[in-house]
Write an enzyme that holds these catalytic residues in place. Structure first.
Site, PDB file in Angstrom:
ATOM      1  N   ASP A  27       7.619  34.576  42.442  1.00  0.00           N
ATOM      2  CA  ASP A  27       6.183  34.353  43.079  1.00  0.00           C
ATOM      3  C   ASP A  27       5.583  33.026  43.244  1.00  0.00           C
ATOM      4  OD1 ASP A  27       7.622  36.875  44.232  1.00  0.00           O
ATOM      5  OD2 ASP A  27       5.877  37.640  43.087  1.00  0.00           O
ATOM      6  N   GLU A 197       7.934  38.857  53.936  1.00  0.00           N
ATOM      7  CA  GLU A 197       6.875  38.568  53.008  1.00  0.00           C
ATOM      8  C   GLU A 197       6.771  36.988  52.373  1.00  0.00           C
ATOM      9  OE1 GLU A 197       7.977  41.237  50.235  1.00  0.00           O
ATOM     10  OE2 GLU A 197       9.445  40.038  49.347  1.00  0.00           O
TER      11      GLU A 197
END
Length: 310
Positions: A27, A197
């Protein structure tokens, strides 16, 4: 033939060596300030003590190092909200101060610092919410502040809401759903709990671009799509296929990153991949040049993955 085999062996060794020195951040996000690039992400390396968000710096996007202060952590458990699950940070500058929006305990919190290297701190409270929420991305546009994020309710779904100017809360009545999995590429395993996401938003010529990842991160088909809208609230026009994926880059689990620009204004996407064809974790960090032509975002022609190396 012998020379050819030797060259291939040496190239393979060099590639494996580069992977051994990878930051191993999932991420990831890259923030540039005064000529220095700052890399943050979800910690993956098991030999690094402590919980929170590590930071690495570079001046050329090729060679990265960990700052000596705080053992290389920009935010560490105990500096503010959260006891576990420190995921998906975003760093930005606002009113001459640096801020980090992040996930902990499956809630969103915002910390601040006088330096992009940290330490970032807050009062130990998350943003108020009636559901679990993760993956914050704060976007400034026309005097308003927007929080794009993922709400964990009937799947991982991306929402947007306007924020108060002090970043303390979202404004009541502004919450709106943006993205949920409806396209075949967004749910290749046909699961009940679908996943969209890792939102990132930017604006170009009055058109809004929302980059997002779909499928579970453990799925090799984890990939990145780019939706467009004429408004920061949507509605969003989604792609029929991703612009970053295993089929395009030949690495599994490509996704959940952020857009950034180098000092020359060239556009990049920083993201993570699976560790290998057989292992998901620890995930590896990479960047790739991307380009926007017309309204089409794509990998820059002839460009390949650039692995980040310490």
């Amino acid at each position: 033939m012998k020379n050819y085999i030797t060259v291939c062996f040496l190239l393979c060794c060099a590639w494996l060596s580069a992977q051994d020195k990878n930051p191993l951040l999932a991420d990831p996000t890259i923030f540039e300030n005064e000529g220095t690039y700052y890399l943050y992400g979800t910690k993956g390396a098991k030999d690094v003590d402590g919980e929170g968000f590590q930071v690495y710096t570079s001046t050329d996007l090729k060679n990265w190092k960990k700052p000596a202060a705080n053992n290389g952590f920009a935010f560490k458990k105990g500096d503010g909200y959260g006891t576990t699950g420190f995921w998906a940070p975003q760093v930005f500058k606002y009113n001459n101060k640096f801020y980090m929006a992040y996930t902990a305990n499956e809630q969103i919190a915002i910390a601040s610092s006088d330096s992009p290297a940290g330490p970032f701190k807050n009062d130990g409270k998350p943003l108020a919410a009636d559901v679990r929420q993760i993956d914050p991305f704060i976007f400034f546009d026309n005097g308003k502040i927007y929080l794009y994020h993922v709400r964990l309710e009937n799947g991982n779904r991306i929402f947007v809401a306007e924020m108060e100017n002090d970043l303390s809360a979202i404004k009541p009545g502004t919450l709106k759903e943006c993205i949920t999995a409806t396209k075949p590429w967004e749910d290749t395993e046909k699961v009940k709990w679908t996943v969209t996401e890792g939102p990132t938003v930017f604006k170009k010529d009055n058109l809004y671009y929302l980059l997002y990842s779909a499928n579970d991160f453990r799925n090799k088909d984890y990939a990145v799509g780019c939706a467009t809208s004429k408004s920061p609230h949507g509605p969003w026009e989604k792609p029929d296929s991703p612009f970053i994926s295993q089929s395009l880059l030949k690495y599994p689990g490509t996704g959940h990153g952020d857009v950034f620009y180098d000092k020359k204004g060239s556009m990049y996407y920083v993201f993570h991949t699976h560790f290998s064809e057989s292992e998901v974790a620890p995930r590896k960090t990479a960047i790739i040049p991307i380009t926007l032509k017309g309204k089409q975002l794509s990998i820059a022609k002839g460009k390949n993955i650039i692995w980040l190396v310490l």
